[in-house]
Design a protein around this motif. Structure first.
Motif, mmCIF file in Angstrom:
data_model
loop_
_atom_site.group_PDB
_atom_site.id
_atom_site.type_symbol
_atom_site.label_atom_id
_atom_site.label_comp_id
_atom_site.label_asym_id
_atom_site.label_seq_id
_atom_site.Cartn_x
_atom_site.Cartn_y
_atom_site.Cartn_z
ATOM 1 N N VAL B 85 32.818 35.492 44.721
ATOM 2 C CA VAL B 85 33.833 35.811 45.729
ATOM 3 C C VAL B 85 33.994 34.619 46.666
ATOM 4 O O VAL B 85 35.112 34.156 46.945
ATOM 5 C CB VAL B 85 33.442 37.091 46.516
ATOM 6 N N LYS B 86 32.860 34.064 47.141
ATOM 7 C CA LYS B 86 32.916 32.923 48.071
ATOM 8 C C LYS B 86 33.417 31.663 47.379
ATOM 9 O O LYS B 86 34.179 30.885 47.946
ATOM 10 C CB LYS B 86 31.532 32.668 48.689
ATOM 11 N N THR B 87 32.995 31.480 46.142
ATOM 12 C CA THR B 87 33.439 30.299 45.392
ATOM 13 C C THR B 87 34.956 30.340 45.192
ATOM 14 O O THR B 87 35.654 29.350 45.435
ATOM 15 C CB THR B 87 32.718 30.230 44.025
ATOM 16 N N LEU B 88 35.448 31.521 44.771
ATOM 17 C CA LEU B 88 36.894 31.666 44.544
ATOM 18 C C LEU B 88 37.677 31.408 45.827
ATOM 19 O O LEU B 88 38.728 30.761 45.808
ATOM 20 C CB LEU B 88 37.205 33.077 44.022
ATOM 21 N N SER B 89 37.143 31.902 46.960
ATOM 22 C CA SER B 89 37.890 31.733 48.210
ATOM 23 C C SER B 89 37.992 30.253 48.586
ATOM 24 O O SER B 89 38.922 29.843 49.250
ATOM 25 C CB SER B 89 37.262 32.557 49.337
ATOM 26 N N GLN B 90 37.034 29.452 48.112
ATOM 27 C CA GLN B 90 37.083 28.028 48.449
ATOM 28 C C GLN B 90 37.916 27.205 47.466
ATOM 29 O O GLN B 90 38.452 26.168 47.844
ATOM 30 C CB GLN B 90 35.660 27.456 48.489
ATOM 31 N N THR B 92 40.422 28.484 45.135
ATOM 32 C CA THR B 92 41.805 28.921 44.836
ATOM 33 C C THR B 92 42.657 28.692 46.085
ATOM 34 O O THR B 92 42.134 28.751 47.201
ATOM 35 C CB THR B 92 41.860 30.428 44.471
ATOM 36 N N ARG B 112 35.837 43.862 43.832
ATOM 37 C CA ARG B 112 35.480 42.872 44.855
ATOM 38 C C ARG B 112 36.113 41.519 44.546
ATOM 39 O O ARG B 112 36.589 40.825 45.437
ATOM 40 C CB ARG B 112 33.949 42.713 44.915
ATOM 41 N N GLY B 115 40.049 40.722 45.125
ATOM 42 C CA GLY B 115 40.490 40.352 46.470
ATOM 43 C C GLY B 115 40.845 38.882 46.582
ATOM 44 O O GLY B 115 41.584 38.477 47.477
ATOM 45 N N SER B 116 40.333 38.073 45.681
ATOM 46 C CA SER B 116 40.593 36.629 45.723
ATOM 47 C C SER B 116 42.011 36.299 45.274
ATOM 48 O O SER B 116 42.485 35.193 45.485
ATOM 49 C CB SER B 116 39.610 35.908 44.797
ATOM 50 N N GLY B 117 42.667 37.259 44.649
ATOM 51 C CA GLY B 117 44.005 36.999 44.125
ATOM 52 C C GLY B 117 43.980 36.507 42.688
ATOM 53 O O GLY B 117 45.010 36.467 42.022
ATOM 54 N N GLU B 240 27.198 30.797 53.277
ATOM 55 C CA GLU B 240 27.845 29.692 52.558
ATOM 56 C C GLU B 240 27.095 28.373 52.710
ATOM 57 O O GLU B 240 27.616 27.300 52.385
ATOM 58 C CB GLU B 240 29.335 29.545 52.941
#
Lengths: 115, 256
Positions: B85-90, B92, B112, B115-117, B240
């Motif tokens: 989740v955290k990796t994707l948010s950074q 994408t 879960r 949510g990153s899209g 993070e």
């Protein structure tokens, strides 16, 4: 944990390998090699094999497992050794540049069929 | 979110894919040598070669489409989903990602991650205790849900298990193992194949270290005993911390 799937796969390969002229023959023995590092527990595999082989030409077959030791070679100083622990650091030069010579096998080598 | 169920399709018969490459010989020496009245038929093939064949096809397809694939593995509860989740948010939308997430049951992880899209496919191996790993044919089917031309990075979150997933190639470019500091320092020595087949290790939950009697030095040393050249990233998916070097390593591999 996935020994049942492995057992089923072994049986499929074995059944498909019975020669056409021995179609109704019983398989007496299945010979396989399992490397020390393979994620397979021989006891579980024996147990699953027995169950999965029921009602197949392998119903009475013995599963013969040859365990293959973990052999490692250092690519820097070329020393080879049989590892009893999963440590991949060179015994001689302490280097980490090593390759596995054996120990990951999960091979079916032959079947023995009633003639 | 896309979802589909993988219903125990299990293993294919090898004749469906390729001709068996074994020989049937009545060779004098081997016949009756072991058992009177039996014929030994040499086979010599990998038990998992059906899986390996499909993995090879997957690898070719992904290479053709320019999709980089990583397979993330760990024991249950080590924080794979939180890390992703955290990796994707950074990464994408700069890097166009898609996720295949494997679980025996539930679509909680997919929810879960969605949510990153990024498009997410949940693979459930069985509603009541199914397969303990994702195999190549499952990835092949799951990947059909994506337009691979629009994906740079396909992340596969494997089923939580340090044993079986290590044995199954899926056609990925990189394998990542996650170990968390709430597990034993000796996990790499207990599950050596997993740590041997992976290309990088993430030591997660380091924010908890002040509360634990965990010897991180020993844990890292144990990882390096099994895989001396493996990069180890000490991270916390919660804070993070350490993500910068993990993400920069990953993107470097992706572009390399």
């Amino acid at each position: 944990m996935h020994e049942m799937g492995i057992a089923m796969q072994i049986i499929e390969i074995a059944v498909a390998s019975i020669p056409a002229d021995l179609k109704n023959a019983q398989v007496k023995r299945v010979n396989i090699k399992v490397g020390k590092l393979a994620a397979v527990v021989p006891e579980s595999l024996h147990f699953c094999f027995q169950i999965a082989a029921q009602d197949t030409p392998l119903g009475d077959a013995e599963l013969n497992i040859e365990e293959i030791p973990l052999k490692i070679k250092c690519t820097d100083c070329n020393v080879e050794w049989t590892a009893l622990d999963p440590v991949f650091i060179c015994r001689r030069c302490n280097g980490g540049s090593v390759k596995m010579l054996s120990g990951r096998e999960l091979d079916i080598t032959s079947i023995e069929v009633e003639d | 979110m896309l979802a589909f169920m993988y219903k125990n399709q299990r293993y294919f018969h090898h004749n469906d894919f390729q001709k068996p490459h074994h020989s049937h010989d009545r060779g004098g020496g081997s016949v009756g040598g072991k058992n009177r009245g039996t014929r030994e038929i040499k086979i010599v093939r990998r038990v998992l070669d059906v899986n390996d064949t499909i993995a090879h096809q997957n690898r070719e397809l992904f290479r053709e489409k320019g999709v980089f694939v990583i397979n993330v593995m760990s024991s249950p509860g080590s924080g794979k989903t939180a890390i992703l989740v955290k990796t994707l948010s950074q990464i994408t939308p700069k890097i166009r990602c898609a996720v295949i997430v494997g679980d025996i049951c539930t679509s909680n992880d997919a929810d879960r991650l969605a949510g990153s899209g990024a498009p997410v496919v949940q693979v459930n191996t069985d509603a009541f205790g199914g397969d303990c790993h994702l195999a190549a044919h499952v990835i092949k089917t799951a990947a059909d849900n994506f337009n691979l031309d629009e994906i740079d990075l396909l992340i596969v979150e494997n089923i939580g298990n340090l044993v079986c997933p290590a044995e199954f190639d899926m056609g990925e470019n990189l394998r990542i193992v996650v170990l968390s500091v709430t597990e034993g320092e000796d996990k790499p020595l207990k599950y050596p194949l997993m740590f041997r087949v992976c290309d990088a290790a993430l030591l997660n939950k380091i924010d908890l270290l002040p509360h634990l009697d965990y010897d991180r030095e020993t844990a890292v040393q144990n990882i390096l005993k099994v895989n001396p050249q493996m990069p180890v990233f000490e991270i916390s998916a919660k804070t993070e911390e350490g993500f910068e070097s993990w993400i920069s390593w990953l993107t470097q591999k992706l572009h390399g």
